[in-house]
Structures are given as structure tokens and as C-alpha cells.
Design an enzyme around this catalytic site. Structure first.
Site, PDB file in Angstrom:
ATOM      1  CB  CYS A  92      -1.109  -0.086   1.040  1.00 26.67           C
ATOM      2  SG  CYS A  92      -2.115   1.264   0.845  1.00 26.67           S
ATOM      3  CG  ASP A 148      -5.635   1.999   7.702  1.00 26.50           C
ATOM      4  OD1 ASP A 148      -4.835   1.297   6.874  1.00 26.50           O
ATOM      5  OD2 ASP A 148      -5.835   3.016   6.929  1.00 26.50           O
TER       6      ASP A 148
HETATM    7  O1  LIG Z   1      -3.813   1.209   4.519  1.00 27.66           O
HETATM    8  C1  LIG Z   1      -3.361   2.280   4.234  1.00 27.66           C
HETATM    9  C2  LIG Z   1      -4.044   2.987   3.370  1.00 27.66           C
HETATM   10  O2  LIG Z   1      -5.412   2.707   3.120  1.00 27.66           O
HETATM   11  P1  LIG Z   1      -6.226   3.599   2.005  1.00 27.66           P
HETATM   12  O3  LIG Z   1      -5.535   3.758   0.811  1.00 27.66           O
HETATM   13  O4  LIG Z   1      -7.454   2.636   1.886  1.00 27.66           O
HETATM   14  O5  LIG Z   1      -6.810   4.786   2.730  1.00 27.66           O
HETATM   15  C3  LIG Z   1      -2.006   2.560   4.845  1.00 27.66           C
HETATM   16  O6  LIG Z   1      -1.226   1.802   5.027  1.00 27.66           O
HETATM   17  C4  LIG Z   1      -2.319   3.207   6.305  1.00 27.66           C
HETATM   18  O7  LIG Z   1      -3.667   4.133   6.150  1.00 27.66           O
HETATM   19  C5  LIG Z   1      -0.997   4.119   6.667  1.00 27.66           C
HETATM   20  O8  LIG Z   1      -1.171   5.301   6.137  1.00 27.66           O
HETATM   21  P2  LIG Z   1      -0.179   6.612   6.825  1.00 27.66           P
HETATM   22  O9  LIG Z   1       1.199   5.778   7.126  1.00 27.66           O
HETATM   23  O10 LIG Z   1       0.155   7.552   5.799  1.00 27.66           O
HETATM   24  O11 LIG Z   1      -1.031   6.827   7.872  1.00 27.66           O
END
Ligand SMILES: O=C(COP(=O)(O)O)[C@H](O)[C@H](O)COP(=O)(O)O
EC number: 5.3.1.29
Length: 327
Positions: A132, A201
Site C-alpha cells: 500500500c 490504519d
Molecule cells: O492502508 C493504508 C491506506 O489505505 P487507503 O488507501 O485505503 O486509505 C495505509 O497503509 C495506512 O493508512 C497508513 O498510512 P499512513 O502511514 O500514511 O497513515
């Protein structure tokens, strides 16, 4: 148009952008929510304290209802609306604006600080595998590069939304060598990886890590291959409701993200499911890296209690309504 206090345009726009994933990723969502709360505080024409509070709660509910899984969103609302104190509208407004600024400053600081902690786990010449797009995970690679380490990356494309493409572009900007692979190639390429680095998340009280669908399978494969799994997650990812036994809701997204209607019609009658996140059990996670240092997943509950106490309030709910009182 819903009944209730009018919402600032920025609140509606931000809520729509979060729901459609124009704004996405837990930290980015939290920042946008805090900015939208500030916009509501500036825009509302409420002229008595109770009307002001009610207007701010309405904005909070609109933002809260967008996506269910990233706890950074309710935590941003807790921080900003929870500091709404005062006896007149001007004082209340100033309190919310100051809280929103303090919250976004904290986000920046937390990400820089956890980046340095995560970078200490990476050695010169290491290869990381990513899943991701996580700004917290990328902060670790960025800090390692700033420390003068040469880092390479194997980037999983991350179907169905291909957030791996964003990760690949941002790693290239850091000068990192990038190999993009389809998700199902992950196990094959784990033999070339020294670390799996992912974001989160939400993190549950038992150390379970909720992150983009596919993280748990990657973690199981990585453990089998002996590759350590590091979760980069600032403390706004800690899910206080899980302290009282609640589980984290996993968002189910639209089926058309998986298959276009026309292709689906060609196949015939099928069920399509599109869960956006999964839970990686703590036994597959080697370290959770936060701005307060790194933790084994089993001990994250201590930090969670320190930061949130035993329960989490819901300052976006109307007092006296179901859900307003923490269980
Ligand atoms: O799973 C996702 C995003 O999912 P989506 O694209 O469905 O929002 C990321 O790994 C976390 O949100 C952490 O991101 P960060 O470290 O930027 O908070």
C-alpha cells in the site's frame, strides 16, 4: 442536505474526498479532518456557546461517517473537539483553532520522530518490501536515506487501488531503487527483502495491526521466510475502543473496484467482495515503531492506556444520545 446545523463547504468537500479516497491514508485523513474542523469553527455563524458546540459536533459526525477503519479520523476529532472549552463563542472558536493547529503540528513531529526510530532498524544496503502507501512507513525509509544509507525497495502494487504506484513514485523521489511487483509475487521476492515495512490504519489493544488488505498474508509469508515485519504507526493509530473489547470495523468497498460491470456481466452470476483492510495478529509483527519508540506488539496496550485511559469519549455525538457515552 441533512437537517441540523449548516456545515462549512470545506467540511462537506473534505468528507466527500475522504469517502471517495481523493484524500486517503490514515495520517492524511487525520490532518484533513482537523483542518475541516478548523474550517467549521471559522465559518459557523452560531452566536451562542451551545449552538457553536452543536455546529462543531455536526461537522464531526459528517467527517466520522466517511470511512470506518482508520482510527486516526476519530482520534483527530477527539483531539480537536475534546479541547473545545470556554463560556463564549470567541473563546470556544479560539480553543478549537488552537487544538487543530496543535494536532497537525503533532502529526508532523510524530512522523519525523518515528521515521528516525524506524530508520535505525534499517542498515546500509538493505531492501525493504512495502504494501500500500503509508506516509509513516515512507518516513522511516526517508530518514534512513538521510542517514546516508542506501536502501532499495520491492513495492507491491496493492490491488485493487494500486496505492503501490504512489509508494513507488515517492521512493523514486528519495532516490531509492524500486522494483514494482504484483501482489501475488510477494512471496517469491521476499527472499530478496531484509524487512517488510508497512503502516497501519488502526492498532488494537492486543497488538493486532489493521492495515490494507493483504498485509496479513504478507506478514505470514514474511515470517515463514524469516523476514522481520516492522509496522510504522504514530500513536494516533492506536484504537482506544479496543481497550474495552470492541473490534475494529473493516470497511467493505464498492465491488466495481474489483471488476468493471461489463466484465462481470460477461462472467455470469458471481459474488464479489472487496474488504479494504485486514488484521495481522500480533505474533506476526516484530516491532511497532511509533514517535515514542519501538514496541513489541504485545506491549502496545501500555502506551494505549497512558494516552487514552481506559475508555475513549466521542465528542462529536450529541450529549445524551446513544453512542455519546463511552462504554
Ligand atoms: O492502508 C493504508 C491506506 O489505505 P487507503 O488507501 O485505503 O486509505 C495505509 O497503509 C495506512 O493508512 C497508513 O498510512 P499512513 O502511514 O500514511 O497513515
Amino acid at each position: 442536505m441533512t437537517d441540523g446545523p449548516p456545515l462549512a463547504e470545506a467540511v462537506d468537500d473534505t468528507a466527500d474526498d475522504i469517502a471517495t479516497m481523493e484524500i486517503r491514508g490514515a495520517a492524511t485523513i487525520a490532518r484533513a479532518a482537523a483542518d475541516a474542523v478548523a474550517a467549521q469553527a471559522r465559518a459557523t455563524d452560531a452566536d451562542d456557546p451551545e449552538a457553536f458546540r452543536s455546529s462543531m459536533r455536526a461537522a464531526g459526525r459528517r467527517l466520522y461517517d466517511t470511512r470506518p477503519t482508520a482510527v486516526s479520523l476519530p482520534n483527530a476529532l477527539r483531539y480537536t473537539l475534546g479541547r473545545m472549552e470556554g463560556d463564549d463563542v470567541d473563546t470556544l472558536r479560539d480553543a478549537v483553532l488552537a487544538a487543530a493547529t496543535a494536532f497537525t503540528d503533532r502529526l508532523d513531529r510524530a512522523q519525523r520522530d518515528l521515521g528516525r526510530v524506524g530508520a535505525n532498524r534499517l542498515r546500509d544496503g538493505d531492501t525493504v518490501m512495502t504494501h500500500c502507501h503509508s506516509t509513516d512507513a515512507l518516513a522511516c525509509v526517508e530518514a534512513a536515506v538521510e542517514q546516508g544509507k542506501s536502501i532499495s525497495a520491492i513495492v507491491k502494487e496493492t490491488r485493487p487501488r494500486n496505492q503501490g504506484h504512489i509508494t513507488a513514485a515517492e521512493l523514486r523521489e528519495l532516490g531509492v531503487d524500486v522494483t514494482l511487483v504484483v501482489d501475488s509475487a510477494a512471496r517469491r521476492y521476499l527472499d530478496e527483502a531484509d524487512h517488510v515495512v508497512v503502516g497501519a490504519d488502526s492498532i488494537a489493544a492486543d497488538g493486532g495491526v489493521v492495515n490494507k488488505i493483504g498485509t496479513s498474508g504478507l506478514a505470514v509469508n514474511a515470517r515463514e521466510r524469516g523476514v522481520p515485519i516492522m509496522v510504522a504507526a504514530q500513536t494516533i493509530k492506536l484504537h482506544p475502543d479496543t481497550l474495552t473489547g470492541h473490534t475494529v470495523e473493516i470497511e467493505m468497498r464498492d465491488e466495481t473496484e474489483v471488476i468493471a460491470d461489463a466484465d462481470r456481466a460477461d462472467i455470469g452470476e458471481i459474488t464479489v467482495e472487496n474488504p479494504a483492510f485486514d488484521v495481522t495478529p500480533p505474533r506476526y509483527v516484530d516491532a511497532i515503531v511509533t514517535e515514542s519508540g519501538q514496541f513489541p506488539p504485545e506491549s502496545i496496550v501500555t502506551l494505549m492506556r497512558e494516552l487514552f485511559g481506559e475508555s475513549a469519549d466521542r465528542p462529536w455525538e450529541e450529549p445524551g444520545t446513544a453512542g455519546a457515552t463511552p462504554e
